[in-house]
Design an enzyme around this catalytic site. Structure first.
Site, PDB file in Angstrom:
ATOM      1  CB  SER A 148      90.037  43.512  62.997  1.00 50.25           C
ATOM      2  OG  SER A 148      89.915  44.617  62.130  1.00 50.25           O
ATOM      3  CE1 TYR A 161      95.377  45.307  63.065  1.00 48.96           C
ATOM      4  CE2 TYR A 161      93.473  45.304  61.605  1.00 48.96           C
ATOM      5  CZ  TYR A 161      94.010  45.426  62.877  1.00 48.96           C
ATOM      6  OH  TYR A 161      93.185  45.646  63.950  1.00 48.96           O
TER       7      TYR A 161
HETATM    8  N1  LIG Z   1      91.537  50.481  67.320  1.00 49.16           N
HETATM    9  C1  LIG Z   1      90.765  49.911  66.423  1.00 49.16           C
HETATM   10  O1  LIG Z   1      90.055  50.579  65.654  1.00 49.16           O
HETATM   11  C2  LIG Z   1      90.684  48.441  66.308  1.00 49.16           C
HETATM   12  C3  LIG Z   1      89.746  47.892  65.456  1.00 49.16           C
HETATM   13  C4  LIG Z   1      89.669  46.528  65.338  1.00 49.16           C
HETATM   14  C5  LIG Z   1      90.530  45.732  66.067  1.00 49.16           C
HETATM   15  N2  LIG Z   1      91.428  46.290  66.896  1.00 49.16           N
HETATM   16  C6  LIG Z   1      92.294  45.393  67.632  1.00 49.16           C
HETATM   17  O2  LIG Z   1      92.084  45.588  69.013  1.00 49.16           O
HETATM   18  C7  LIG Z   1      93.277  45.274  69.726  1.00 49.16           C
HETATM   19  C8  LIG Z   1      93.621  46.423  70.641  1.00 49.16           C
HETATM   20  O3  LIG Z   1      93.805  47.583  69.865  1.00 49.16           O
HETATM   21  P1  LIG Z   1      93.940  49.034  70.487  1.00 49.16           P
HETATM   22  O4  LIG Z   1      93.143  49.932  69.644  1.00 49.16           O
HETATM   23  O5  LIG Z   1      93.727  48.990  71.947  1.00 49.16           O
HETATM   24  O6  LIG Z   1      95.434  49.343  70.098  1.00 49.16           O
HETATM   25  P2  LIG Z   1      96.612  49.915  70.984  1.00 49.16           P
HETATM   26  O7  LIG Z   1      97.733  50.198  70.066  1.00 49.16           O
HETATM   27  O8  LIG Z   1      96.120  51.012  71.857  1.00 49.16           O
HETATM   28  O9  LIG Z   1      96.907  48.637  71.890  1.00 49.16           O
HETATM   29  C9  LIG Z   1      97.623  47.549  71.471  1.00 49.16           C
HETATM   30  C10 LIG Z   1      98.470  47.113  72.635  1.00 49.16           C
HETATM   31  O10 LIG Z   1      99.308  46.043  72.200  1.00 49.16           O
HETATM   32  C11 LIG Z   1     100.563  46.255  72.781  1.00 49.16           C
HETATM   33  N3  LIG Z   1     101.633  45.630  72.025  1.00 49.16           N
HETATM   34  C12 LIG Z   1     102.026  45.925  70.754  1.00 49.16           C
HETATM   35  N4  LIG Z   1     103.112  45.201  70.444  1.00 49.16           N
HETATM   36  C13 LIG Z   1     103.408  44.448  71.530  1.00 49.16           C
HETATM   37  C14 LIG Z   1     104.420  43.509  71.824  1.00 49.16           C
HETATM   38  N5  LIG Z   1     105.373  43.188  70.937  1.00 49.16           N
HETATM   39  N6  LIG Z   1     104.422  42.919  73.042  1.00 49.16           N
HETATM   40  C15 LIG Z   1     103.467  43.238  73.967  1.00 49.16           C
HETATM   41  N7  LIG Z   1     102.483  44.115  73.737  1.00 49.16           N
HETATM   42  C16 LIG Z   1     102.461  44.716  72.529  1.00 49.16           C
HETATM   43  C17 LIG Z   1     100.768  47.757  72.783  1.00 49.16           C
HETATM   44  O11 LIG Z   1     101.780  48.139  73.710  1.00 49.16           O
HETATM   45  C18 LIG Z   1      99.397  48.252  73.131  1.00 49.16           C
HETATM   46  O12 LIG Z   1      99.258  48.450  74.518  1.00 49.16           O
HETATM   47  C19 LIG Z   1      94.338  45.002  68.666  1.00 49.16           C
HETATM   48  O13 LIG Z   1      94.461  43.617  68.468  1.00 49.16           O
HETATM   49  C20 LIG Z   1      93.773  45.644  67.437  1.00 49.16           C
HETATM   50  O14 LIG Z   1      94.253  45.034  66.253  1.00 49.16           O
HETATM   51  C21 LIG Z   1      91.525  47.636  67.049  1.00 49.16           C
END
Ligand SMILES: NC(=O)c1ccc[n+]([C@@H]2O[C@H](COP(=O)([O-])OP(=O)(O)OC[C@H]3O[C@@H](n4cnc5c(N)ncnc54)[C@H](O)[C@@H]3O)[C@@H](O)[C@H]2O)c1
Length: 256
Positions: A148, A161
């Site tokens: 991130s 986070y």
């Molecule tokens: N969205 C953003 O702006 C952003 C920015 C930087 C990094 N990220 C990172 O990218 C990755 C994906 O993010 P996203 O935006 O797709 O978020 P999202 O919330 O859409 O997806 C995260 C996924 O993780 C799964 N998850 C959460 N807890 C879980 C558990 N206990 N067991 C199994 N699965 C679990 C959720 O069900 C979900 O499908 C994450 O690691 C997030 O930190 C996101």
């Protein structure tokens, strides 16, 4: 010599995407599966069943395993089941499961701290460890962790986070050092401000959105689509000399 575009092909490869039901995870599943990889999707959300059905109806080869990655026993079981589905081998691991929790640091609840660290950092390590063992036995592989901007910056009201994602960046370098000579490339993608569920609170906050856009040279939120090219590159032999990096996909944010 192989044509450059052939180097990006994932035909015959086997992939595991953890967190593949998420907004970004789903896009990365689609990217590696379209590039040719048989793919197992691990996630806690029931959406994985619908997502896999949709992709399979479009000619991809994708299997769901519902798993709570905050539980070590479920991580191990899901990894073993994934290996069975993939015929005993894995070439590509993508760790995208993640959660966000916002509280003032002085009030951050213990259970929320533990949850964020266990899902974002511990689970990432254990899937790397299990897949690393298989990849060492098989002569190599590609691991992509999802970091991130908060691997580089501290953020506001997100100490767990930021700590977890800083950890993912360091873990990526540590594993790369240990495994590069064993044929495994370990890299991380650091998405910027993305239009996903994880950022609903931020997107709904007009003042914070304005602050974000003032810093993003491209003046827009990123999407899962923006991660696809780098995901296929880091999964493929086109990136064979790239390891130990944390690559931002952030519309220019970190360069400001
Ligand atoms: N969205 C953003 O702006 C952003 C920015 C930087 C990094 N990220 C990172 O990218 C990755 C994906 O993010 P996203 O935006 O797709 O978020 P999202 O919330 O859409 O997806 C995260 C996924 O993780 C799964 N998850 C959460 N807890 C879980 C558990 N206990 N067991 C199994 N699965 C679990 C959720 O069900 C979900 O499908 C994450 O690691 C997030 O930190 C996101």
């Amino acid at each position: 010599m192989q044509h450059i575009l052939e180097k990006f092909s994932l035909e015959g490869k086997k992939a595991i995407v953890v967190g593949g039901a998420g907004d970004l995870g789903k896009a990365m599943v689609e990217a590696v599966a379209q590039a040719g990889a048989q793919t197992v999707v691990i996630d806690l959300d029931n959406r994985i069943f619908q997502i896999c059905e949709e992709f399979n109806n479009n000619g991809l080869n994708v299997s769901p395993i519902k798993t709570d990655v905050s539980k070590l026993s479920e991580i191990k079981d899901s990894y073993n089941t994934a290996l069975e589905i993939l015929g005993g081998t894995v070439d590509i691991l993508i760790n995208s499961a993640g959660i966000q929790r916002r509280y003032p640091s002085e009030d951050f609840p213990e259970e929320e701290w533990n949850k964020v660290i266990s899902i974002n950092l511990d689970a990432t390590f254990y899937y790397c460890k299990y897949a690393g063992n298989t990849m060492i036995e098989n002569g190599g592989g590609k691991i992509i962790n999802i970091a991130s901007l908060m691997s580089f910056l501290g953020g506001i009201t997100i100490p767990a986070y930021a700590a977890s994602k800083g950890g993912v960046g360091q873990l990526t370098k540590a594993l790369s050092n240990d495994w590069a000579a064993k044929g495994i490339c370990v890299n991380a993608i650091a998405p910027g401000y993305m239009d996903t569920q994880l950022n609903t609170a931020l997107i709904n906050d007009k003042k914070r959105t304005e602050e974000v856009f003032n810093r993003v040279p491209m003046k827009r939120w990123g999407t899962g689509e923006d991660l696809k090219g780098l995901t296929v590159f880091l999964s493929s032999s086109a990136s064979d000399y790239v390891t130990g990096t944390v690559i931002p996909v952030d519309g220019g944010y970190l360069g400001r």
